[in-house]
Scaffold this motif. Structure first.
Motif, PDB file in Angstrom:
ATOM      1  N   MET A 295     -13.171 -26.845  27.814  1.00 58.56           N
ATOM      2  CA  MET A 295     -13.970 -26.826  26.590  1.00 58.56           C
ATOM      3  C   MET A 295     -13.169 -26.219  25.431  1.00 58.56           C
ATOM      4  N   LEU A 296     -12.430 -25.170  25.706  1.00 58.71           N
ATOM      5  CA  LEU A 296     -11.590 -24.553  24.683  1.00 58.71           C
ATOM      6  C   LEU A 296     -10.511 -25.530  24.199  1.00 58.71           C
ATOM      7  N   ALA A 297      -9.910 -26.254  25.124  1.00 57.28           N
ATOM      8  CA  ALA A 297      -8.884 -27.230  24.759  1.00 57.28           C
ATOM      9  C   ALA A 297      -9.466 -28.353  23.899  1.00 57.28           C
ATOM     10  N   VAL A 298     -10.623 -28.853  24.275  1.00 57.17           N
ATOM     11  CA  VAL A 298     -11.253 -29.928  23.507  1.00 57.17           C
ATOM     12  C   VAL A 298     -11.630 -29.430  22.114  1.00 57.17           C
ATOM     13  N   LYS A 299     -12.193 -28.234  22.033  1.00 55.07           N
ATOM     14  CA  LYS A 299     -12.559 -27.685  20.720  1.00 55.07           C
ATOM     15  C   LYS A 299     -11.320 -27.480  19.849  1.00 55.07           C
TER      16      LYS A 299
ATOM     17  N   VAL B  96      -8.036 -29.318  15.256  1.00 59.66           N
ATOM     18  CA  VAL B  96      -6.760 -29.739  14.670  1.00 59.66           C
ATOM     19  C   VAL B  96      -6.916 -31.082  13.949  1.00 59.66           C
ATOM     20  N   PHE B  97      -7.589 -32.038  14.606  1.00 60.71           N
ATOM     21  CA  PHE B  97      -7.706 -33.381  14.026  1.00 60.71           C
ATOM     22  C   PHE B  97      -8.855 -33.527  13.043  1.00 60.71           C
ATOM     23  N   ALA B  98      -9.796 -32.601  13.049  1.00 58.92           N
ATOM     24  CA  ALA B  98     -10.936 -32.696  12.120  1.00 58.92           C
ATOM     25  C   ALA B  98     -10.573 -32.145  10.742  1.00 58.92           C
ATOM     26  N   GLY B  99      -9.696 -31.229  10.693  1.00 57.81           N
ATOM     27  CA  GLY B  99      -9.476 -30.577   9.417  1.00 57.81           C
ATOM     28  C   GLY B  99      -8.124 -30.758   8.907  1.00 57.81           C
TER      29      GLY B  99
END
Length: 69
Positions: free
Chosen positions: A57-61, A66-69
């Motif tokens: 979950m930490l890796a996905v978040k 990184v890719f959202a912002g």
């Protein structure tokens, strides 16, 4: 035909009773020990799954951040 089925059922029950007499049933102490082992193993596996889930979950978040912002 019904009489044959009754005989078959009777034979089956007699054989089952005979086989059950051969079984070595565990003592209460053995049962408690085995139950404790199963519970301990279940807790260990559950903890491993929980840790893996938290890391995933930490890796996905992190990737989404990184890719959202």
């Amino acid at each position: 035909m019904a009489e044959e089925k009754k005989k078959d059922h009777g034979k089956w029950f007699r054989e089952m009773k005979s086989e059950l007499k051969k079984v070595v049933w565990p003592t209460g102490k053995d049962t408690a020990k085995n139950t404790g082992t199963v519970l301990l193993c279940s807790l260990c596996v559950g903890a491993c799954i929980w840790v893996f889930d938290a890391v995933a979950m930490l890796a996905v978040k992190s990737l989404l951040g990184v890719f959202a912002g």
